[in-house]
Scaffold this motif. Structure first.
Motif, PDB file in Angstrom:
ATOM      1  N   HIS A 117       0.856  -1.192   0.000  1.00  0.00           N
ATOM      2  CA  HIS A 117       0.000   0.000   0.000  1.00  0.00           C
ATOM      3  C   HIS A 117       0.888   1.237   0.000  1.00  0.00           C
ATOM      4  O   HIS A 117       2.079   1.160   0.283  1.00  0.00           O
ATOM      5  N   ASP A 121       6.677   3.823   4.800  1.00  0.00           N
ATOM      6  CA  ASP A 121       7.465   2.799   5.514  1.00  0.00           C
ATOM      7  C   ASP A 121       7.518   1.485   4.722  1.00  0.00           C
ATOM      8  O   ASP A 121       8.269   0.576   5.075  1.00  0.00           O
ATOM      9  N   HIS A 122       6.751   1.418   3.619  1.00  0.00           N
ATOM     10  CA  HIS A 122       6.777   0.240   2.742  1.00  0.00           C
ATOM     11  C   HIS A 122       7.396   0.549   1.379  1.00  0.00           C
ATOM     12  O   HIS A 122       7.866  -0.355   0.700  1.00  0.00           O
ATOM     13  N   CYS A 252       0.472  -3.827   6.433  1.00  0.00           N
ATOM     14  CA  CYS A 252       0.117  -3.121   7.669  1.00  0.00           C
ATOM     15  C   CYS A 252      -1.222  -3.582   8.211  1.00  0.00           C
ATOM     16  O   CYS A 252      -1.585  -3.198   9.318  1.00  0.00           O
ATOM     17  N   HIS A 309       6.629  -5.886  12.060  1.00  0.00           N
ATOM     18  CA  HIS A 309       6.444  -4.476  11.714  1.00  0.00           C
ATOM     19  C   HIS A 309       5.574  -3.730  12.736  1.00  0.00           C
ATOM     20  O   HIS A 309       5.985  -3.549  13.873  1.00  0.00           O
TER      21      HIS A 309
END
Ligand SMILES: [Zn+2]
Ligand SMILES: [Zn+2]
Length: 338
Positions: A117, A121-122, A252, A309
């Motif tokens: 997504h 942070d990804h 997430c 995570h």
């Protein structure tokens, strides 16, 4: 859509995750874990034998570093056929590069990169990862990067003094310029000889998994911030392992990890949930639905729960208390084999 086929085995290399823990023990039937301190010793053979019969040294510069984000290198195996996907690319370029090198990860085998997504942070390590993967690959074609078409100009959340922006995600143009072959897809689709499935939008079926509280996105056209609590561009990755069941990779779980797991089972047409690995996001305001989440996960009867995570420590405690012996946290630098 072609249907997902069963694979014989899966290997998951955790290139980036929040937590560093190369010393805790794992004891889960059917799960092989490596990459802990004793396993990485052979990376540093002692050249001049100045320490008696010691042949190796545990060098701490061979241990990976944690960062707030996720990047999993997933290899599915069926007979002689192997395919590898990179699921998410960590928050920062230097951390992806550092850990991939410390792990001696065979990144030239990566054929497909999927972003779960649009959250930095990804996506933050994407451009560097694409460049490094292309350099390591024998193919001249740029590695495929599979993205949801609806990229917000910026994401953020409503803070006490107005919107707080998150760092921007790389743009489609930047990702292409880095050497990727960009494909945009918002529907469920199988990839790489149908050994993996990338989901589409995740249906929200539980009453309590209500998304990212106070989440917002910036609309460049109108110059305004709008509510964006559902993060509808979120997608997961999954495989179906012969004799074991579905293994789900979730970024997430803004959609709710129960919604993720239920939809994965629906897509695979099975009730056998083997493992869920990635961010469960049971932190901050979401701690309000921690207990029903873990209770409903238990109903789905997974063999292994692998929170990493953004899952939060409370989720791990609750899983271990509710389902003793099924918790195997995802920690950076670890290789899990199913
Ligand atoms: Zn995240
Ligand atoms: Zn997120």
């Amino acid at each position: 859509m072609a249907s997902l086929i069963e694979v014989d085995a899966l290997e998951v290399l955790v290139i980036v995750d929040n937590e560093v823990d190369p010393i805790s023990s794992y004891n889960i039937p059917g799960l092989t874990v490596s990459g802990q301190l004793a396993d990485i010793a052979p990376r540093a053979p002692l050249q001049d034998n100045d320490r008696g019969s010691a042949k190796f040294e545990i060098r701490l510069d061979n241990v990976c570093c944690g960062a707030h984000g996720l990047s999993l290198m997933v290899t599915a195996i069926k007979g002689q056929n192997r395919h590898t996907v990179l699921f998410d690319t960590a928050p920062e370029e230097h951390i992806w590069e550092l850990n991939a090198k410390r792990l001696r990860a065979d990144i030239g085998t990566i054929e497909w990169v999927q972003l779960s997504h649009w959250h930095r942070d990804h996506s933050g390590g994407m451009l560097k990862a694409v460049a490094m993967i292309n350099q390591a690959r024998s193919s001249k074609d740029g590695v495929v990067v599979d993205l949801h078409p609806n990229r917000p100009a910026s994401r953020g959340f409503q803070g006490p003094f107005g919107p707080v922006a998150l760092e921007r995600d790389p743009t489609f143009d930047e990702i292409e310029a880095a050497g990727a072959t960009v494909v945009k897809n918002d529907l469920a689709h199988t990839i790489l000889d149908d050994m993996f499935l990338v989901s589409g939008e995740i249906p929200r079926v539980t009453p309590y998994e209500v998304g990212f509280k106070r989440g917002m996105r910036y609309d460049e056209g109108t110059g305004t911030w709008e509510s964006d609590e559902l993060i509808l561009d979120e997608r997961f990755l999954m495989c179906n392992v012969k004799g074991k069941g579905v293994v789900v990779f979730t970024g997430c779980s803004h959609a709710g990890v129960v919604n993720v797991a239920k939809h994965a089972l629906q897509l695979a047409g099975t009730e056998k949930l083997h493992a869920v690995i990635g961010g469960y996001h049971l932190v901050g305001p979401n701690e309000a639905w921690l207990k029903p989440t873990i209770a409903d996960l238990k109903e789905l009867n997974p063999d292994i729960l692998m929170p990493g995570h953004c899952s939060g420590w409370r989720a791990k405690v609750e899983i271990e208390n509710t389902m003793p012996g099924r918790l195997a946290p995802s920690v950076v630098g670890t290789k899990f084999s199913f």
